[in-house]
Motif scaffolding. Structure first.
Motif, PDB file in Angstrom:
ATOM      1  N   TRP A  55     -22.715  14.840 -23.769  1.00 52.84           N
ATOM      2  CA  TRP A  55     -23.355  16.115 -24.078  1.00 52.84           C
ATOM      3  C   TRP A  55     -24.733  16.188 -23.426  1.00 52.84           C
ATOM      4  O   TRP A  55     -25.121  17.222 -22.882  1.00 52.84           O
ATOM      5  CB  TRP A  55     -23.481  16.311 -25.587  1.00 52.84           C
ATOM      6  N   GLY A  56     -25.490  15.105 -23.444  1.00 52.92           N
ATOM      7  CA  GLY A  56     -26.817  15.100 -22.821  1.00 52.92           C
ATOM      8  C   GLY A  56     -26.755  15.324 -21.323  1.00 52.92           C
ATOM      9  O   GLY A  56     -27.586  16.031 -20.758  1.00 52.92           O
ATOM     10  N   LEU A  57     -25.758  14.743 -20.678  1.00 54.45           N
ATOM     11  CA  LEU A  57     -25.602  14.963 -19.234  1.00 54.45           C
ATOM     12  C   LEU A  57     -25.243  16.405 -18.918  1.00 54.45           C
ATOM     13  O   LEU A  57     -25.690  16.966 -17.920  1.00 54.45           O
ATOM     14  CB  LEU A  57     -24.523  14.038 -18.674  1.00 54.45           C
ATOM     15  N   LEU A  58     -24.423  17.009 -19.754  1.00 54.35           N
ATOM     16  CA  LEU A  58     -24.049  18.395 -19.523  1.00 54.35           C
ATOM     17  C   LEU A  58     -25.174  19.365 -19.888  1.00 54.35           C
ATOM     18  O   LEU A  58     -25.306  20.430 -19.277  1.00 54.35           O
ATOM     19  CB  LEU A  58     -22.794  18.738 -20.329  1.00 54.35           C
ATOM     20  N   ALA A  59     -25.973  19.016 -20.876  1.00 52.15           N
ATOM     21  CA  ALA A  59     -27.036  19.911 -21.339  1.00 52.15           C
ATOM     22  C   ALA A  59     -28.299  19.832 -20.497  1.00 52.15           C
ATOM     23  O   ALA A  59     -29.100  20.784 -20.505  1.00 52.15           O
ATOM     24  CB  ALA A  59     -27.375  19.597 -22.787  1.00 52.15           C
TER      25      ALA A  59
END
Length: 65
Positions: A55-59
């Motif tokens: 999620w952090g990589l996508l956000a």
């Protein structure tokens, strides 16, 4: 912390709080899912690093300045 590290140098404070809140939600869901499927992960490393980290990589590109 895992989710915010991808964009830690470029988030606005509200963006970092939002990313961390969503990551916390993902953590709880993945942790409970792994327990219900009876996958042994005593440290919840998969729930922390796989769900929150992904999620952090996508956000990061969405919420960076």
């Amino acid at each position: 912390m895992v989710s915010v590290c991808a964009g830690c140098d470029g988030y606005y404070p509200w963006g970092a709080a939002l990313v961390a809140s969503v990551a916390g939600f993902f953590y709880v869901i993945v942790s409970k899912t792994m327990a219900s499927v009876k996958i042994d992960d005593p440290l919840d490393a998969v729930a922390v690093h796989a769900s929150s980290g992904l999620w952090g990589l996508l956000a990061a590109p969405i919420f960076m300045q």
